[in-house]
Design an enzyme around this catalytic site. Sequence first.
Site, PDB file in Angstrom:
ATOM      1  N   GLU A 165       3.811  -5.843  -2.205  1.00  0.00           N
ATOM      2  CA  GLU A 165       4.906  -4.914  -1.876  1.00  0.00           C
ATOM      3  C   GLU A 165       6.255  -5.606  -2.079  1.00  0.00           C
ATOM      4  O   GLU A 165       7.096  -5.675  -1.173  1.00  0.00           O
ATOM      5  CB  GLU A 165       4.732  -4.349  -0.457  1.00  0.00           C
ATOM      6  CG  GLU A 165       3.429  -3.577  -0.325  1.00  0.00           C
ATOM      7  CD  GLU A 165       3.321  -2.665   0.892  1.00  0.00           C
ATOM      8  OE1 GLU A 165       4.200  -2.725   1.774  1.00  0.00           O
ATOM      9  OE2 GLU A 165       2.359  -1.874   0.942  1.00  0.00           O
ATOM     10  N   GLU A 193      -4.308  -1.219  -1.296  1.00  0.00           N
ATOM     11  CA  GLU A 193      -4.164  -0.830   0.120  1.00  0.00           C
ATOM     12  C   GLU A 193      -4.208   0.685   0.187  1.00  0.00           C
ATOM     13  O   GLU A 193      -3.415   1.354  -0.490  1.00  0.00           O
ATOM     14  CB  GLU A 193      -2.840  -1.333   0.719  1.00  0.00           C
ATOM     15  CG  GLU A 193      -2.826  -2.827   0.964  1.00  0.00           C
ATOM     16  CD  GLU A 193      -1.580  -3.304   1.698  1.00  0.00           C
ATOM     17  OE1 GLU A 193      -0.996  -2.514   2.479  1.00  0.00           O
ATOM     18  OE2 GLU A 193      -1.206  -4.467   1.484  1.00  0.00           O
TER      19      GLU A 193
HETATM   20  O1  AHR Z   1      -1.763  -2.810   5.993  1.00  0.00           O
HETATM   21  C1  AHR Z   1      -0.623  -2.987   6.735  1.00  0.00           C
HETATM   22  C2  AHR Z   1       0.615  -3.229   5.880  1.00  0.00           C
HETATM   23  O2  AHR Z   1       0.843  -2.110   5.088  1.00  0.00           O
HETATM   24  C3  AHR Z   1       0.543  -4.346   4.892  1.00  0.00           C
HETATM   25  O3  AHR Z   1       0.844  -5.576   5.454  1.00  0.00           O
HETATM   26  C4  AHR Z   1       1.564  -3.969   3.888  1.00  0.00           C
HETATM   27  O4  AHR Z   1       1.286  -4.487   2.611  1.00  0.00           O
HETATM   28  C5  AHR Z   1       1.547  -2.450   3.940  1.00  0.00           C
HETATM   29  O5  AHR Z   1       2.797  -1.913   4.014  1.00  0.00           O
END
Ligand code: AHR
Length: 521
Positions: A203, A325
Amino acid sequence: MRTIVRRRLIAACAAVSIGVAAHTGAAQARSATVTVSADQPGARISRYIYGQFAEHLGRGVYEGIWVGEDSPIPNTRGFRNDVIEALRRLKVPVVRWPGGCFADEYHWKDGIGRREQRPVRINTHWGWVEETNAFGTHEFLDFVELIGADAYVAGNVGSGSPREMAEWVEYITGEGNSALAQLRRRNGREKPWRLPFFGVGNETWGCGGNMRPEYFADLYRQFATFIKAPEGNRPVKVASGANGDDYRWTEVMLSQAARYMDAYSVHYYTLPGRWEAKGPATGFAEDQWASTLSHALFMDELVAKHSAIMDKYDPEKRIGLYVDEWGTWYDPTPGHNPAFLYQQNTIRDALVAALTFNILHRHAERVRMANIAQMVNVLQAMILTDGEKMLLTPTYHVFEMYIPFQDATFLPVQIEAPRYTYGDWNLPGVDASAARSPDGGLYLALVNLDPNRPVTVSARINGVSARGAEGRVLTASAIDSHNTFDAPDTVRPRPFRGVRRGDALQFELPARSVAVVAVRE
Ligand code: AHR
């Protein structure tokens, strides 16, 4: 981190899905038709779509996986036995670690050597708690070997350097007498570990450095240049990618850096509401059921649009799209540290998982990995723990039921079903996916999105003579049914079958359910 969620009043499924007039009234029978083209096999569904994510966040790693060798909780070299055993059953193909946002403040040398001498740091992202570094490189790579998974290590771009990243890769994979390979040996690991996947940043548009894509594209090229490993153990290099529907990020990254990447990641979270008011994990009403499933179905549009951009710069589809994710994200659970992202997991989460898998199957040509957030005790977890107690969530059961789809060959499916509507929400009533598994079996997954009404599904399988189907169904008595430490089996799969009627298989699919069956040929 703050992935968008678009409200979609009319959610479509990417499968060829034809809406037919909805029947009204709970008493009226609903019926749907599913046609599987077993004679037109498609792409291989990568097993890595069933991947997991474990971040140093809340009780995910510490307590959830690692309790330490001196813990009264039964463990193997510090890893809790109950969790290891449950994860082995799940055939977890890959685990991404150590973050998440944590990755861009993690300095790997903090986590090697004698545990009592490792420095204590502050986990600034997740609650400002102390990070003991007891779980580091050796523990993670030992852990994935124990559960039979591949390692996906996420490197630090935001606050690290190309040298630090390069040295980490050398420490893990080095074969000869280099100082780093010798250091690894002195720390107890003679042989190099396998390192199939390495992520460059996380991110980077947000917690990973608040960068612009133009800047990160250059930084990616620079960092990726120095990731080197011996032949036969060269990791797939994964470029940190877009926040949800930020298609410009993908455009810039692919146009500027495609030739330096093997995979490109996208993050997308499913929320019933907005980031400021997401909605609770349990005790919600039907509008939140409909909104959550609708947002989960947005994954289809998201993946299709990112893939279309990737096709422009990589028409041969050399670069994998990794949704590294994904999952549901609800309001903090009362009584728990809000920064720990602990949430319960209901039959609604089970449907989100199944719908997501079905979508990713349809994009198998481009999507080669996905990592649910997260493995234990965080967000849409497989497993929840409380001291020595452990439970398996409805999401765990879906992952387990879908195992036959790992590395299976996609089979096209056409669905004709009534829509499920609630207020302004209008969704497909039924979703389905089919595949030929590596063991030769033909598997069919069915999802009934309607929380109130069962549906009779008639499945025609073109190209084979189907005699029957047996498998399991996951359903529950309420839309927020979940497992607790006192009642851990409230939501669990039960036997399920389809019978031959004429030239089709007939299934009585309960309301709010997911089923996976093996078709008897
Ligand atoms: O999964 C929780 C958080 O969500 C992670 O650390 C981040 O990459 C995302 O925004």
